[in-house]
Write a protein that holds these residues in place. Sequence first.
Motif, PDB file in Angstrom:
ATOM      1  N   GLN A   1       0.837  -1.171   0.000  1.00  0.00           N
ATOM      2  CA  GLN A   1       0.000   0.000   0.000  1.00  0.00           C
ATOM      3  C   GLN A   1       0.890   1.244   0.000  1.00  0.00           C
ATOM      4  OE1 GLN A   1      -2.655   0.033   3.328  1.00  0.00           O
ATOM      5  NE2 GLN A   1      -3.347   2.085   2.934  1.00  0.00           N
ATOM      6  N   SER A   2       0.651   2.180  -0.921  1.00  0.00           N
ATOM      7  CA  SER A   2       1.393   3.439  -0.956  1.00  0.00           C
ATOM      8  C   SER A   2       0.821   4.381   0.091  1.00  0.00           C
ATOM      9  CB  SER A   2       1.295   4.090  -2.331  1.00  0.00           C
ATOM     10  OG  SER A   2       2.040   3.357  -3.269  1.00  0.00           O
ATOM     11  N   ILE A   3       1.707   4.942   0.897  1.00  0.00           N
ATOM     12  CA  ILE A   3       1.269   5.837   1.966  1.00  0.00           C
ATOM     13  C   ILE A   3       2.099   7.111   1.975  1.00  0.00           C
ATOM     14  CG2 ILE A   3       0.501   3.922   3.418  1.00  0.00           C
ATOM     15  CD1 ILE A   3       3.083   4.618   5.152  1.00  0.00           C
ATOM     16  N   ASP A   4       1.515   8.165   2.522  1.00  0.00           N
ATOM     17  CA  ASP A   4       2.227   9.407   2.802  1.00  0.00           C
ATOM     18  C   ASP A   4       2.765   9.261   4.221  1.00  0.00           C
ATOM     19  OD1 ASP A   4       2.919  11.975   3.727  1.00  0.00           O
ATOM     20  OD2 ASP A   4       1.458  12.935   2.399  1.00  0.00           O
ATOM     21  N   LEU A   5       4.060   9.130   4.342  1.00  0.00           N
ATOM     22  CA  LEU A   5       4.664   8.851   5.642  1.00  0.00           C
ATOM     23  C   LEU A   5       4.448   9.991   6.632  1.00  0.00           C
ATOM     24  CD1 LEU A   5       6.140   6.633   7.095  1.00  0.00           C
ATOM     25  CD2 LEU A   5       8.265   7.420   6.101  1.00  0.00           C
ATOM     26  N   GLY A   6       4.407  11.221   6.151  1.00  0.00           N
ATOM     27  CA  GLY A   6       4.143  12.359   7.026  1.00  0.00           C
ATOM     28  C   GLY A   6       2.766  12.271   7.652  1.00  0.00           C
ATOM     29  N   ILE A  38       5.905   6.082   0.408  1.00  0.00           N
ATOM     30  CA  ILE A  38       6.538   4.768   0.344  1.00  0.00           C
ATOM     31  C   ILE A  38       5.440   3.716   0.187  1.00  0.00           C
ATOM     32  CG2 ILE A  38       8.552   5.458   1.703  1.00  0.00           C
ATOM     33  CD1 ILE A  38       7.348   3.879   4.072  1.00  0.00           C
ATOM     34  N   THR A  39       5.842   2.546  -0.274  1.00  0.00           N
ATOM     35  CA  THR A  39       4.919   1.409  -0.372  1.00  0.00           C
ATOM     36  C   THR A  39       5.325   0.414   0.699  1.00  0.00           C
ATOM     37  OG1 THR A  39       4.666   1.780  -2.742  1.00  0.00           O
ATOM     38  CG2 THR A  39       4.034  -0.380  -1.904  1.00  0.00           C
ATOM     39  N   THR A  40       4.390   0.153   1.629  1.00  0.00           N
ATOM     40  CA  THR A  40       4.725  -0.655   2.794  1.00  0.00           C
ATOM     41  C   THR A  40       3.466  -1.269   3.397  1.00  0.00           C
ATOM     42  OG1 THR A  40       6.033  -0.629   4.842  1.00  0.00           O
ATOM     43  CG2 THR A  40       4.557   1.254   4.468  1.00  0.00           C
ATOM     44  N   HIS A  41       3.642  -1.994   4.483  1.00  0.00           N
ATOM     45  CA  HIS A  41       2.519  -2.530   5.269  1.00  0.00           C
ATOM     46  C   HIS A  41       2.162  -1.476   6.318  1.00  0.00           C
ATOM     47  CE1 HIS A  41       2.722  -6.511   3.551  1.00  0.00           C
ATOM     48  NE2 HIS A  41       4.010  -6.598   3.836  1.00  0.00           N
ATOM     49  N   LEU A  42       1.099  -0.732   6.093  1.00  0.00           N
ATOM     50  CA  LEU A  42       0.739   0.385   6.950  1.00  0.00           C
ATOM     51  C   LEU A  42       0.548  -0.030   8.405  1.00  0.00           C
ATOM     52  CD1 LEU A  42       0.004   3.335   7.387  1.00  0.00           C
ATOM     53  CD2 LEU A  42      -2.326   2.791   6.640  1.00  0.00           C
TER      54      LEU A  42
END
Length: 130
Positions: A1-6, A38-42
């Motif tokens: 899942q693409s996320i906005d890390l901020g 980033i694309t990660t496991h939220l």
Amino acid sequence: QSIDLGETLKLVIALSRRLAAMRGVNMKLEFPMEPVIITTHLFFLEILIWLCLQFAMDAAGKDETISLILEKAENGAKIRFAGLEDLVGVPIDGFPSEREKALLSALKADFVAELRAAEFIICLPEDIGR
């Protein structure tokens, strides 16, 4: 899942403000003008950030401020937990524990303790699938 890390950091900080207030610790977030995606496991990432914040609260000391500093890195992102003046006095050999190590592994992330700088860093890849 693409996320906005901020945005993810803002959420976890908001959820932890009450605990921080009870411990007498302040938190501030610094992030770049451009979103860090980033694309990660939220869910795993949120749990890891929460556990790191709990450890940071122990290492900050009362009436201190923890700075979470988000930085774009060449191949991903870094989250620096800074302002941990009591980090030298906290037994860091127990952190990250097996629980945090499992999350770091699942996220393909690295943990770096910088005792002299009174901070620790979570390094995250840009895409967990690569």
